[in-house]
Design a protein around this motif. Structure first.
Motif, PDB file in Angstrom:
ATOM      1  N   GLU A  23       0.857  -1.187   0.000  1.00  0.00           N
ATOM      2  CA  GLU A  23       0.000   0.000   0.000  1.00  0.00           C
ATOM      3  C   GLU A  23       0.888   1.230   0.000  1.00  0.00           C
ATOM      4  O   GLU A  23       2.008   1.206   0.511  1.00  0.00           O
ATOM      5  N   ILE A  25       0.479   5.837  -0.037  1.00  0.00           N
ATOM      6  CA  ILE A  25      -0.323   7.059  -0.148  1.00  0.00           C
ATOM      7  C   ILE A  25       0.611   8.210  -0.458  1.00  0.00           C
ATOM      8  O   ILE A  25       1.798   8.170  -0.133  1.00  0.00           O
ATOM      9  N   SER A 121      -9.116  10.113   3.753  1.00  0.00           N
ATOM     10  CA  SER A 121      -9.367   8.735   3.317  1.00  0.00           C
ATOM     11  C   SER A 121      -8.047   8.015   3.036  1.00  0.00           C
ATOM     12  O   SER A 121      -7.928   6.813   3.285  1.00  0.00           O
ATOM     13  N   ALA A 122      -7.041   8.727   2.540  1.00  0.00           N
ATOM     14  CA  ALA A 122      -5.725   8.124   2.330  1.00  0.00           C
ATOM     15  C   ALA A 122      -5.099   7.736   3.661  1.00  0.00           C
ATOM     16  O   ALA A 122      -4.478   6.673   3.787  1.00  0.00           O
ATOM     17  N   LYS A 123      -5.278   8.583   4.661  1.00  0.00           N
ATOM     18  CA  LYS A 123      -4.758   8.285   5.995  1.00  0.00           C
ATOM     19  C   LYS A 123      -5.362   6.988   6.520  1.00  0.00           C
ATOM     20  O   LYS A 123      -4.641   6.101   6.991  1.00  0.00           O
ATOM     21  N   TYR A 124      -6.671   6.840   6.412  1.00  0.00           N
ATOM     22  CA  TYR A 124      -7.330   5.627   6.902  1.00  0.00           C
ATOM     23  C   TYR A 124      -6.963   4.410   6.054  1.00  0.00           C
ATOM     24  O   TYR A 124      -6.852   3.298   6.565  1.00  0.00           O
ATOM     25  N   SER A 125      -6.731   4.607   4.773  1.00  0.00           N
ATOM     26  CA  SER A 125      -6.340   3.510   3.896  1.00  0.00           C
ATOM     27  C   SER A 125      -5.006   2.912   4.312  1.00  0.00           C
ATOM     28  O   SER A 125      -4.853   1.686   4.400  1.00  0.00           O
ATOM     29  N   ILE A 126      -4.024   3.756   4.587  1.00  0.00           N
ATOM     30  CA  ILE A 126      -2.702   3.259   4.972  1.00  0.00           C
ATOM     31  C   ILE A 126      -2.740   2.648   6.363  1.00  0.00           C
ATOM     32  O   ILE A 126      -2.074   1.645   6.628  1.00  0.00           O
ATOM     33  N   ARG A 128      -5.347   1.116   7.745  1.00  0.00           N
ATOM     34  CA  ARG A 128      -5.976  -0.208   7.613  1.00  0.00           C
ATOM     35  C   ARG A 128      -4.967  -1.236   7.130  1.00  0.00           C
ATOM     36  O   ARG A 128      -4.935  -2.367   7.628  1.00  0.00           O
ATOM     37  N   ALA A 129      -4.129  -0.859   6.176  1.00  0.00           N
ATOM     38  CA  ALA A 129      -3.102  -1.775   5.667  1.00  0.00           C
ATOM     39  C   ALA A 129      -2.089  -2.116   6.758  1.00  0.00           C
ATOM     40  O   ALA A 129      -1.698  -3.279   6.907  1.00  0.00           O
ATOM     41  N   TYR A 151     -14.027   3.034  10.617  1.00  0.00           N
ATOM     42  CA  TYR A 151     -13.298   3.105   9.351  1.00  0.00           C
ATOM     43  C   TYR A 151     -12.059   2.210   9.333  1.00  0.00           C
ATOM     44  O   TYR A 151     -11.525   1.913   8.284  1.00  0.00           O
ATOM     45  N   ASN A 160     -17.707  -3.624   4.495  1.00  0.00           N
ATOM     46  CA  ASN A 160     -16.455  -4.017   3.852  1.00  0.00           C
ATOM     47  C   ASN A 160     -16.578  -5.362   3.147  1.00  0.00           C
ATOM     48  O   ASN A 160     -15.684  -6.179   3.216  1.00  0.00           O
TER      49      ASN A 160
END
Length: 189
Positions: A23, A25, A121-126, A128-129, A151, A160
């Motif tokens: 992942e 960002i 949303s990028a912060k939460y994406s990374i 989560r990974a 989230y 999800n």
């Protein structure tokens, strides 16, 4: 665009180091160029976080055959890792304030590293990974502070499930249409 960028960084930076980019960002940094926070996994299952800087540089290439004296210029992306940490060394990820749409978060290693993503949303994406990789490869939960857990680890049925939910909704609507089409319609009005 991001899948092309991921493939390019994988080819140039991570494959030669025998790692797989999981992942990434885009983040904001004071130095010029584009910057990314990347999470990668090595063949030995070591998870690394790294800051990658990307600057465009002009290259001069000879065009045509060996006798050609013409040159053409090309812009080539130059990727370089500027900082590298192990996920095992990460003690805390602080989202600062879960009630505010803030793309900034803090990574606590020996020192605290402030990271500003380009979006929340990028912060939460990374994150989560990182949570998933910590559970999978480090065999310990990642310490999180000031994040909205809905989230990070969704618990609702629709949150999800991806394609399965979409497919089940389509089937439900199709079934309703079939049932409605089989109902008799009175012809006298």
């Amino acid at each position: 665009m991001s899948s092309l960028l991921k493939a390019e960084m994988q080819r140039v930076l991570f494959r030669p180091a025998k790692q797989r980019l999981v992942e990434f960002i885009e983040i904001e940094e004071p130095s010029p160029g584009r910057h990314f926070l990347c999470v990668s996994v090595s063949k030995t299952k070591v998870v690394q976080l790294s800051i990658v800087g990307c600057q465009a540089s002009k290259m001069s290439l000879k065009a045509g055959s060996k006798r050609s004296h013409t040159k053409r210029s090309s812009i080539q992306e130059c990727y370089r890792r500027t900082e590298i940490w192990s996920l095992q060394d990460l003690t805390l990820v602080d989202g600062r304030d879960p009630d505010v749409d803030d793309p900034c978060f803090l990574l606590h290693f020996d020192k605290v590293r402030t990271v500003t993503a380009i979006s929340c949303s990028a912060k939460y994406s990374i994150v989560r990974a990182m949570v998933a990789l910590s559970d999978q490869h480090c065999q310990r939960p990642l310490n999180l502070l000031n994040f909205d857990w809905a989230y990070i680890k969704p618990t609702a049925f629709y949150s999800n499930r991806g394609d399965c939910v979409v497919l089940s909704q389509i089937c439900f609507y199709a079934f309703n249409l079939v049932c409605l089409s089989m109902c008799p319609v009175p012809l006298d009005a």
